[in-house]
Every structure is written in structure tokens, then in C-alpha cells.
Design a protein around this motif. Structure first.
Motif, short mmCIF file in Angstrom:
data_model
loop_
_atom_site.label_atom_id
_atom_site.label_comp_id
_atom_site.label_asym_id
_atom_site.label_seq_id
_atom_site.Cartn_x
_atom_site.Cartn_y
_atom_site.Cartn_z
N THR A 2 -5.69 45.22 83.29
CA THR A 2 -6.07 44.30 82.23
C THR A 2 -6.37 45.01 80.92
N ARG A 3 -5.84 44.46 79.84
CA ARG A 3 -6.17 44.94 78.49
C ARG A 3 -6.88 43.79 77.81
N VAL A 4 -7.99 44.09 77.15
CA VAL A 4 -8.75 43.06 76.44
C VAL A 4 -8.71 43.37 74.96
N ASP A 5 -8.20 42.41 74.18
CA ASP A 5 -8.16 42.51 72.73
C ASP A 5 -9.30 41.66 72.17
N PHE A 6 -10.24 42.30 71.51
CA PHE A 6 -11.37 41.58 70.92
C PHE A 6 -11.13 41.33 69.45
N ASP A 7 -11.34 40.09 69.02
CA ASP A 7 -11.43 39.84 67.59
C ASP A 7 -12.92 39.88 67.23
N ALA A 8 -13.22 39.86 65.96
CA ALA A 8 -14.61 40.00 65.52
C ALA A 8 -15.49 38.86 66.03
N SER A 9 -14.95 37.66 66.08
CA SER A 9 -15.73 36.52 66.54
C SER A 9 -16.18 36.69 67.98
N ALA A 10 -15.28 37.13 68.83
CA ALA A 10 -15.63 37.34 70.24
C ALA A 10 -16.56 38.54 70.38
N LEU A 11 -16.25 39.61 69.70
CA LEU A 11 -17.04 40.83 69.85
C LEU A 11 -18.46 40.64 69.35
N SER A 12 -18.65 39.87 68.30
CA SER A 12 -20.00 39.66 67.77
C SER A 12 -20.89 38.94 68.77
N LYS A 13 -20.29 38.18 69.68
CA LYS A 13 -21.07 37.48 70.70
C LYS A 13 -21.77 38.44 71.65
N ARG A 14 -21.32 39.66 71.71
CA ARG A 14 -21.98 40.68 72.52
C ARG A 14 -23.35 41.04 71.94
N TYR A 15 -23.51 40.89 70.64
CA TYR A 15 -24.69 41.37 69.94
C TYR A 15 -25.56 40.28 69.32
N VAL A 16 -25.05 39.05 69.28
CA VAL A 16 -25.80 37.91 68.75
C VAL A 16 -25.70 36.78 69.78
N GLY A 23 -20.00 35.14 78.55
CA GLY A 23 -18.63 35.51 78.89
C GLY A 23 -18.27 36.90 78.39
N VAL A 24 -18.69 37.21 77.18
CA VAL A 24 -18.41 38.54 76.63
C VAL A 24 -19.17 39.60 77.42
N HIS A 25 -20.42 39.30 77.81
CA HIS A 25 -21.18 40.25 78.65
C HIS A 25 -20.45 40.49 79.97
N ARG A 26 -19.86 39.45 80.55
CA ARG A 26 -19.11 39.62 81.80
C ARG A 26 -17.90 40.53 81.60
N VAL A 27 -17.20 40.36 80.49
CA VAL A 27 -16.05 41.22 80.21
C VAL A 27 -16.50 42.67 80.09
N PHE A 28 -17.58 42.92 79.37
CA PHE A 28 -18.08 44.28 79.22
C PHE A 28 -18.51 44.88 80.57
N ALA A 29 -18.98 44.05 81.47
CA ALA A 29 -19.40 44.54 82.78
C ALA A 29 -18.22 44.84 83.70
N ARG A 30 -17.11 44.18 83.47
CA ARG A 30 -15.98 44.27 84.41
C ARG A 30 -14.78 45.08 83.92
N VAL A 31 -14.63 45.22 82.64
CA VAL A 31 -13.44 45.88 82.10
C VAL A 31 -13.83 47.26 81.58
N PRO A 32 -13.13 48.30 82.03
CA PRO A 32 -13.43 49.65 81.51
C PRO A 32 -13.18 49.72 80.00
N ARG A 33 -13.98 50.51 79.31
CA ARG A 33 -13.86 50.62 77.85
C ARG A 33 -12.46 51.07 77.42
N ASP A 34 -11.80 51.87 78.24
CA ASP A 34 -10.47 52.34 77.83
C ASP A 34 -9.41 51.25 77.89
#
Length: 92
Positions: A2-16, A23-34
Motif C-alpha cells: 500500500t502507498r498512501v498519498d496525503f494531501d494537506a487536508s487529510a494530513l492536518s487531521k493528524r494534528y488537529v 481515520g488518519v490516526h489508523r493509517v499512521f498506525a498501520r502504514v509504514p512511513r516509507d
């Protein structure tokens, strides 16, 4: 893999906290950073979201500092996360 492409709107949900944050927290927990890809310009947009929230009073100075530090550690400064220029074919 799996490759995950984040746009700013989705990525900002990790921090706000807003709809979609879990959902974004789940992606960060399951998908390797690379396997994570972001547009370089999108990183600036995420920082801008955090600044706007702080200036509007919906993020305290402490929460802003924590969110910005987490964003830098998890995305900006993590060499495993692919940062792409807008002209690098991010949109296919």
C-alpha cells in the motif's frame, strides 16, 4: 504494498481534532512511513492550518507547539516519508 498519498487536508487531521482524525490516526498506525507520500507544498499548508487554529484560539500555544513538533518529527524530518514536488507526477 500500500502507498498512501496525503494531501494537506487529510494530513492536518493528524494534528488537529476534527472529523476524519481517527481515520488518519489508523493509517499512521498501520502504514509504514516509507509508504507515505506528501507534496512538499502540502507540508506548508499543514503548518498554516496549525497557525490559523492557534491564531483563532482553537489551539492553545502549548497544543500548537506539541502539534507542530509532532508534525515535524512524523513527517517533515522523517526521511522515510516521501516528499514530492508538485511537478513530480504526484497526481496521476
Amino acid at each position: 504494498m500500500t502507498r498512501v498519498d496525503f494531501d494537506a487536508s487529510a494530513l492536518s487531521k493528524r494534528y488537529v481534532l476534527e472529523p476524519g482524525t481517527a481515520g488518519v490516526h489508523r493509517v499512521f498506525a498501520r502504514v509504514p512511513r516509507d509508504r507515505m507520500h506528501v507534496l512538499a507544498a502540502g507540508m506548508g499548508e499543514v503548518a498554516s492550518v496549525l497557525v490559523r487554529r492557534r491564531n483563532a484560539g482553537s489551539l492553545s500555544a502549548t497544543a500548537f507547539a506539541r502539534a507542530l513538533a509532532a508534525f515535524r518529527a512524523e513527517v517533515v524530518d522523517d526521511p522515510a516519508v516521501t516528499k514530492e514536488d508538485a511537478d513530480a507526477g504526484f497526481v496521476r
